[in-house]
Design a protein around this motif. Sequence first.
Motif, PDB file in Angstrom:
ATOM      1  N   LEU A  17       0.934  -1.164   0.029  1.00 38.08           N
ATOM      2  CA  LEU A  17       0.001   0.089  -0.240  1.00 38.08           C
ATOM      3  C   LEU A  17       0.856   1.295  -0.136  1.00 38.08           C
ATOM      4  CD1 LEU A  17      -2.912  -1.067   2.343  1.00 38.08           C
ATOM      5  CD2 LEU A  17      -2.809  -0.903   0.034  1.00 38.08           C
ATOM      6  N   ILE A  18       2.100   1.303  -0.037  1.00 37.87           N
ATOM      7  CA  ILE A  18       3.096   2.454  -0.362  1.00 37.87           C
ATOM      8  C   ILE A  18       3.089   2.691  -1.757  1.00 37.87           C
ATOM      9  CG2 ILE A  18       5.464   3.127   0.045  1.00 37.87           C
ATOM     10  CD1 ILE A  18       5.787   1.007   2.255  1.00 37.87           C
ATOM     11  N   THR A  19       2.790   4.076  -1.971  1.00 37.00           N
ATOM     12  CA  THR A  19       2.537   4.455  -3.550  1.00 37.00           C
ATOM     13  C   THR A  19       4.223   4.579  -4.055  1.00 37.00           C
ATOM     14  OG1 THR A  19       3.206   6.620  -3.055  1.00 37.00           O
ATOM     15  CG2 THR A  19       0.804   5.927  -2.821  1.00 37.00           C
ATOM     16  N   ASP A  82      -1.544   8.540   5.825  1.00 31.17           N
ATOM     17  CA  ASP A  82      -1.164   9.798   5.245  1.00 31.17           C
ATOM     18  C   ASP A  82      -0.793  10.850   6.001  1.00 31.17           C
ATOM     19  OD1 ASP A  82      -2.724  11.348   2.483  1.00 31.17           O
ATOM     20  OD2 ASP A  82      -2.547  12.423   4.168  1.00 31.17           O
ATOM     21  N   VAL A  85      -3.356  13.279   7.575  1.00 29.91           N
ATOM     22  CA  VAL A  85      -4.482  12.993   8.552  1.00 29.91           C
ATOM     23  C   VAL A  85      -3.846  12.592   9.813  1.00 29.91           C
ATOM     24  CG1 VAL A  85      -6.525  11.668   8.786  1.00 29.91           C
ATOM     25  CG2 VAL A  85      -5.711  12.343   6.329  1.00 29.91           C
ATOM     26  N   LEU A 110       3.572  14.017   0.603  1.00 28.23           N
ATOM     27  CA  LEU A 110       3.331  12.801  -0.390  1.00 28.23           C
ATOM     28  C   LEU A 110       2.289  11.965   0.238  1.00 28.23           C
ATOM     29  CD1 LEU A 110       6.991  11.660  -1.173  1.00 28.23           C
ATOM     30  CD2 LEU A 110       5.635  13.609  -2.314  1.00 28.23           C
ATOM     31  N   PRO A 111       1.198  12.030  -0.338  1.00 26.86           N
ATOM     32  CA  PRO A 111      -0.046  11.210   0.383  1.00 26.86           C
ATOM     33  C   PRO A 111       0.047   9.899   0.549  1.00 26.86           C
ATOM     34  CG  PRO A 111      -0.781  12.051  -1.817  1.00 26.86           C
ATOM     35  CD  PRO A 111       0.484  12.522  -1.536  1.00 26.86           C
ATOM     36  N   GLY A 112      -0.481   9.326   1.537  1.00 27.72           N
ATOM     37  CA  GLY A 112      -0.446   7.769   1.689  1.00 27.72           C
ATOM     38  C   GLY A 112      -2.030   7.243   1.870  1.00 27.72           C
ATOM     39  N   ILE A 113      -2.153   5.989   2.077  1.00 29.60           N
ATOM     40  CA  ILE A 113      -3.444   5.288   2.220  1.00 29.60           C
ATOM     41  C   ILE A 113      -3.657   5.539   3.971  1.00 29.60           C
ATOM     42  CG2 ILE A 113      -4.652   3.271   2.313  1.00 29.60           C
ATOM     43  CD1 ILE A 113      -4.256   4.143  -0.456  1.00 29.60           C
ATOM     44  N   MET A 116      -8.240   5.012   7.921  1.00 26.07           N
ATOM     45  CA  MET A 116      -9.462   4.694   7.822  1.00 26.07           C
ATOM     46  C   MET A 116     -10.014   4.244   6.504  1.00 26.07           C
ATOM     47  SD  MET A 116     -11.326   8.785   7.775  1.00 26.07           S
ATOM     48  CE  MET A 116     -10.336   9.783   6.379  1.00 26.07           C
ATOM     49  N   LEU A 117      -9.341   4.690   5.500  1.00 22.40           N
ATOM     50  CA  LEU A 117      -9.868   4.271   4.220  1.00 22.40           C
ATOM     51  C   LEU A 117      -9.342   2.580   3.919  1.00 22.40           C
ATOM     52  CD1 LEU A 117      -9.422   7.586   2.078  1.00 22.40           C
ATOM     53  CD2 LEU A 117     -11.407   6.388   3.423  1.00 22.40           C
TER      54      LEU A 117
ATOM     55  N   ALA B  16       2.065   7.162 -10.537  1.00 15.46           N
ATOM     56  CA  ALA B  16       2.797   7.384  -9.326  1.00 15.46           C
ATOM     57  C   ALA B  16       2.033   6.929  -8.180  1.00 15.46           C
ATOM     58  CB  ALA B  16       4.016   8.309  -9.239  1.00 15.46           C
ATOM     59  N   ILE B  18      -0.659   4.957  -7.739  1.00 17.88           N
ATOM     60  CA  ILE B  18      -1.336   3.661  -7.824  1.00 17.88           C
ATOM     61  C   ILE B  18      -0.639   2.930  -6.776  1.00 17.88           C
ATOM     62  CG2 ILE B  18      -2.349   1.896  -9.352  1.00 17.88           C
ATOM     63  CD1 ILE B  18      -2.415   3.769 -11.595  1.00 17.88           C
ATOM     64  N   THR B  19      -1.257   2.071  -5.917  1.00 18.51           N
ATOM     65  CA  THR B  19      -0.488   1.236  -5.182  1.00 18.51           C
ATOM     66  C   THR B  19       0.046  -0.129  -5.806  1.00 18.51           C
ATOM     67  OG1 THR B  19      -2.486   0.046  -4.231  1.00 18.51           O
ATOM     68  CG2 THR B  19      -2.198   2.078  -2.936  1.00 18.51           C
ATOM     69  N   ILE B 113      -5.515   6.381  -3.309  1.00 16.43           N
ATOM     70  CA  ILE B 113      -5.261   7.931  -2.710  1.00 16.43           C
ATOM     71  C   ILE B 113      -6.667   8.805  -3.213  1.00 16.43           C
ATOM     72  CG2 ILE B 113      -3.859   9.850  -3.043  1.00 16.43           C
ATOM     73  CD1 ILE B 113      -2.585   7.440  -1.591  1.00 16.43           C
ATOM     74  N   ALA B 121      -2.370  17.576   0.267  1.00 19.26           N
ATOM     75  CA  ALA B 121      -1.126  17.320   0.274  1.00 19.26           C
ATOM     76  C   ALA B 121      -0.416  18.378  -0.650  1.00 19.26           C
ATOM     77  CB  ALA B 121      -0.490  15.922  -0.149  1.00 19.26           C
ATOM     78  N   LEU B 127      -6.355  19.554   6.040  1.00 21.00           N
ATOM     79  CA  LEU B 127      -7.038  18.722   6.398  1.00 21.00           C
ATOM     80  C   LEU B 127      -6.413  17.972   7.740  1.00 21.00           C
ATOM     81  CD1 LEU B 127      -8.647  16.725   3.539  1.00 21.00           C
ATOM     82  CD2 LEU B 127      -9.695  18.731   4.841  1.00 21.00           C
TER      83      LEU B 127
END
Lengths: 244, 244
Positions: A17-19, A82, A85, A110-113, A116-117, B16, B18-19, B113, B121, B127
């Motif tokens: 789950l790491i982009t 993320d 969050v 850099l966003p992440g999963i 909660m999602l 980039a 997409i997990t 994401i 981000a 947020l």
Amino acid sequence: MTGWVAIAGLGPGNDALITPEVTETLAQATDIIGYIPYVARIAPRAGLNLHPTDNRVELDRALHALQLAAQGARVVVVSSGDPGVFAMASAVFEAVEAHPEYTDTDLRVLPGITAMLAAAAAAGAPLGHDFCAINLSDNLKPWEVIEHRLRMAARGDFAMAFYNPRSKSRPHGFEKTLKVLREECGPDRLITFARAVSKPDQKLVTVPLADATPEMADMQTVVIVGNSTTKFVGRYVYTPRSAS
Amino acid sequence: MTGWVAIAGLGPGNDALITPEVTETLAQATDIIGYIPYVARIAPRAGLNLHPTDNRVELDRALHALQLAAQGARVVVVSSGDPGVFAMASAVFEAVEAHPEYTDTDLRVLPGITAMLAAAAAAGAPLGHDFCAINLSDNLKPWEVIEHRLRMAARGDFAMAFYNPRSKSRPHGFEKTLKVLREECGPDRLITFARAVSKPDQKLVTVPLADATPEMADMQTVVIVGNSTTKFVGRYVYTPRSAS
């Protein structure tokens, strides 16, 4: 050499789950800064300095990242989930505000999963309609603010996701949360406890609020409360796309 | 051969984001189902059937996926962002509920994401404290529900992220949203318009509510409204971790 700081989300625990954006950025880093268990997820290599630190030193950690970047380092501040969050991104911006000499730092988030999602995906789709994310920790806000937000979210018929529901230092906060939720949402509302999401010991339990107890949550748990239409279909929990 | 359905999030646009979990699942698929522009992101290959469909046929698309899986296909239903946030996951569970013969389908939701977190981000960390996600489309709920949720979110001092703020068929909804927000939050509250997030033509604009106009949003825009403490630091917008 020009330094930079990237504040990167490692997702909830499973490396799948790491982009790729985060993986590529980690490969360019000279320094990794973060809470001990998150830095432990980064593979050591020659030329990479690991700076694991304890919990609750977010601002020190953020300032350290800014200082290293000013010296030319390529710094990745690692968060779980993320970074935006309930994680390190806001702490870094707080540090920049307190130390304006770092305002021009090359900073990226850099966003992440977020947990909660990943939890919602594992359960089905309980956040499939309008929802709120609430940090139940009262380290940085009084209980009165938390209670007010719980009531407003319930009266808006939002689904809700809770981070940091319970800790050893706050054994009674989650009990109070469950009481407020039962008052506002009634005993039949579905609540999902998702522990260690995406990890080998992942555990999901969904019950009506009447059967929820504080012990069902710990600091590794994300809690999701449905809205008034949330229901089971087979073994999945989901919230329809239409309002009730 | 046992069929399955995976409902996968492709993130906001940049590959980039997409997990690896989604990439690996796509590599195992026999069939890809989704809205035309999302299916267009999948590279064709021998043995892979692409089923692009128009917007607003979510339930037909979901049923098609379940039917193919029952015949042994390995189906990926592609969503942009995260499939559990205003995307295909709830539609698939609605289809299962309407067609109980598919209850035992091997179904998985693969998180992605979601647009609001990529937008946050890119902007900084707006947020970074408690927040709500609200779908402003009135296709599936009346305006009265949207307005009530906006007011509850504002009175709880949540930051807010809005999906589907504006479309050609709903030119006035977002104007009404801005009016409610000004009433509840005042003219100085920061609002960020994030268009085409993570794509080459990404555009971010942050203004006080007083200066926000409906034309700043379209269907490719995610809108983020700060809470009462949200502010600029340098060129970044962020919400501190403490309540006001």
